[in-house]
Design a protein around this motif. Structure first.
Motif, PDB file in Angstrom:
ATOM      1  N   LEU A 133      41.612  35.943  42.778  1.00  0.00           N
ATOM      2  CA  LEU A 133      40.959  37.262  43.237  1.00  0.00           C
ATOM      3  C   LEU A 133      39.336  37.046  43.010  1.00  0.00           C
ATOM      4  O   LEU A 133      38.575  37.884  44.376  1.00  0.00           O
ATOM      5  CB  LEU A 133      40.758  38.342  42.317  1.00  0.00           C
ATOM      6  CG  LEU A 133      40.869  39.748  42.208  1.00  0.00           C
ATOM      7  CD1 LEU A 133      41.370  41.005  43.319  1.00  0.00           C
ATOM      8  CD2 LEU A 133      40.916  40.215  40.183  1.00  0.00           C
ATOM      9  N   ILE A 134      38.798  36.558  42.752  1.00  0.00           N
ATOM     10  CA  ILE A 134      36.669  36.734  43.032  1.00  0.00           C
ATOM     11  C   ILE A 134      36.465  36.129  44.052  1.00  0.00           C
ATOM     12  O   ILE A 134      36.019  36.359  44.294  1.00  0.00           O
ATOM     13  CB  ILE A 134      36.645  35.685  41.405  1.00  0.00           C
ATOM     14  CG1 ILE A 134      37.363  36.181  39.656  1.00  0.00           C
ATOM     15  CG2 ILE A 134      35.119  35.371  41.566  1.00  0.00           C
ATOM     16  CD1 ILE A 134      36.908  35.632  38.603  1.00  0.00           C
ATOM     17  N   ILE A 135      37.673  34.811  44.373  1.00  0.00           N
ATOM     18  CA  ILE A 135      36.679  34.684  45.894  1.00  0.00           C
ATOM     19  C   ILE A 135      36.902  35.180  46.572  1.00  0.00           C
ATOM     20  O   ILE A 135      36.099  35.698  47.521  1.00  0.00           O
ATOM     21  CB  ILE A 135      37.758  33.405  45.836  1.00  0.00           C
ATOM     22  CG1 ILE A 135      37.409  32.328  44.960  1.00  0.00           C
ATOM     23  CG2 ILE A 135      38.082  33.089  47.313  1.00  0.00           C
ATOM     24  CD1 ILE A 135      38.092  30.513  45.304  1.00  0.00           C
ATOM     25  N   ALA A 136      37.832  36.740  46.748  1.00  0.00           N
ATOM     26  CA  ALA A 136      37.863  37.315  47.547  1.00  0.00           C
ATOM     27  C   ALA A 136      37.132  38.462  48.143  1.00  0.00           C
ATOM     28  O   ALA A 136      36.880  39.048  48.924  1.00  0.00           O
ATOM     29  CB  ALA A 136      39.268  38.441  47.766  1.00  0.00           C
ATOM     30  N   LEU A 137      36.641  38.429  46.358  1.00  0.00           N
ATOM     31  CA  LEU A 137      35.452  39.560  46.372  1.00  0.00           C
ATOM     32  C   LEU A 137      34.243  39.225  46.902  1.00  0.00           C
ATOM     33  O   LEU A 137      33.639  40.202  47.087  1.00  0.00           O
ATOM     34  CB  LEU A 137      35.544  40.070  44.848  1.00  0.00           C
ATOM     35  CG  LEU A 137      36.673  40.961  44.576  1.00  0.00           C
ATOM     36  CD1 LEU A 137      36.666  41.734  43.045  1.00  0.00           C
ATOM     37  CD2 LEU A 137      36.814  42.506  44.665  1.00  0.00           C
ATOM     38  N   ILE A 138      34.112  37.871  46.530  1.00  0.00           N
ATOM     39  CA  ILE A 138      33.021  37.039  46.812  1.00  0.00           C
ATOM     40  C   ILE A 138      32.781  37.795  48.092  1.00  0.00           C
ATOM     41  O   ILE A 138      32.022  37.473  49.266  1.00  0.00           O
ATOM     42  CB  ILE A 138      32.496  36.153  46.372  1.00  0.00           C
ATOM     43  CG1 ILE A 138      32.476  35.988  44.515  1.00  0.00           C
ATOM     44  CG2 ILE A 138      31.290  35.150  46.981  1.00  0.00           C
ATOM     45  CD1 ILE A 138      32.549  34.169  43.886  1.00  0.00           C
ATOM     46  N   GLN A 150      45.530  30.692  35.242  1.00  0.00           N
ATOM     47  CA  GLN A 150      44.469  32.160  36.036  1.00  0.00           C
ATOM     48  C   GLN A 150      43.697  31.790  37.528  1.00  0.00           C
ATOM     49  O   GLN A 150      42.756  31.694  37.493  1.00  0.00           O
ATOM     50  CB  GLN A 150      42.464  31.429  35.098  1.00  0.00           C
ATOM     51  CG  GLN A 150      43.150  31.916  33.687  1.00  0.00           C
ATOM     52  CD  GLN A 150      43.890  33.122  33.092  1.00  0.00           C
ATOM     53  OE1 GLN A 150      43.069  34.251  33.370  1.00  0.00           O
ATOM     54  NE2 GLN A 150      44.374  33.078  32.239  1.00  0.00           N
ATOM     55  N   SER A 151      44.696  31.187  37.962  1.00  0.00           N
ATOM     56  CA  SER A 151      44.835  30.827  39.512  1.00  0.00           C
ATOM     57  C   SER A 151      44.887  31.974  40.162  1.00  0.00           C
ATOM     58  O   SER A 151      43.890  32.574  41.404  1.00  0.00           O
ATOM     59  CB  SER A 151      45.402  30.109  40.150  1.00  0.00           C
ATOM     60  OG  SER A 151      46.972  30.750  39.675  1.00  0.00           O
ATOM     61  N   ARG A 152      45.608  33.077  39.585  1.00  0.00           N
ATOM     62  CA  ARG A 152      45.197  34.597  41.115  1.00  0.00           C
ATOM     63  C   ARG A 152      44.143  35.131  40.115  1.00  0.00           C
ATOM     64  O   ARG A 152      43.463  35.719  40.873  1.00  0.00           O
ATOM     65  CB  ARG A 152      46.397  35.555  39.798  1.00  0.00           C
ATOM     66  CG  ARG A 152      47.567  35.162  39.908  1.00  0.00           C
ATOM     67  CD  ARG A 152      48.711  36.280  40.256  1.00  0.00           C
ATOM     68  NE  ARG A 152      50.155  35.648  40.233  1.00  0.00           N
ATOM     69  CZ  ARG A 152      51.298  35.683  39.702  1.00  0.00           C
ATOM     70  NH1 ARG A 152      50.976  36.924  38.727  1.00  0.00           N
ATOM     71  NH2 ARG A 152      52.097  35.904  40.282  1.00  0.00           N
TER      72      ARG A 152
END
Length: 120
Positions: A46-51, A40-42
């Motif tokens: 993605l979640i970190i980029a959205l944050i 689930q690293s991608r």
């Protein structure tokens, strides 16, 4: 009866479970080597980029709101200034004020007794 292989597997699971419950396991970063995390690293990226995007967007919105508020106060100040300037101008162009200035400057101008005629 359990075979030696099954006993070995159970023993490894117990050791892994004990290992996972310790604080050192998490501090050493071994959590990142887990299979679920690796798969689930991608999604995590993605979640970190959205944050990060959300934080930067909120920051820029707060800056714009601050700028809008300062412009509103400046607009209010300019409206008051405009009102005071227009009242001063109105006072200076009153008929009595103009007549007084003409008398003070000794000009040979007199007010007309004939009303103004509108040309249509």
């Amino acid at each position: 009866m359990e075979t030696k292989e099954e006993q070995k597997t159970k023993k490894q699971r117990k050791e892994l479970k004990a290992k996972k419950s310790s604080l050192i396991y998490y501090l050493a970063g071994e959590l990142l080597s887990e299979e679920f995390i690796a798969k689930q690293s991608r999604l995590f990226l993605l979640i970190i980029a959205l944050i990060i995007f959300n934080i930067s967007n909120r920051y820029s919105c707060l800056q714009k709101i601050s700028e809008i508020e300062s412009l509103k106060t400046r607009l209010q100040d300019l409206r008051y200034e405009s009102l005071s300037v227009s009242s001063e101008l109105t006072q200076h162009i009153k008929r009595s004020q103009v007549e007084e200035l003409v008398l003070q400057n000794n000009l040979d101008i007199k007010t007309s007794n004939i009303p103004a005629i509108e040309i249509k």
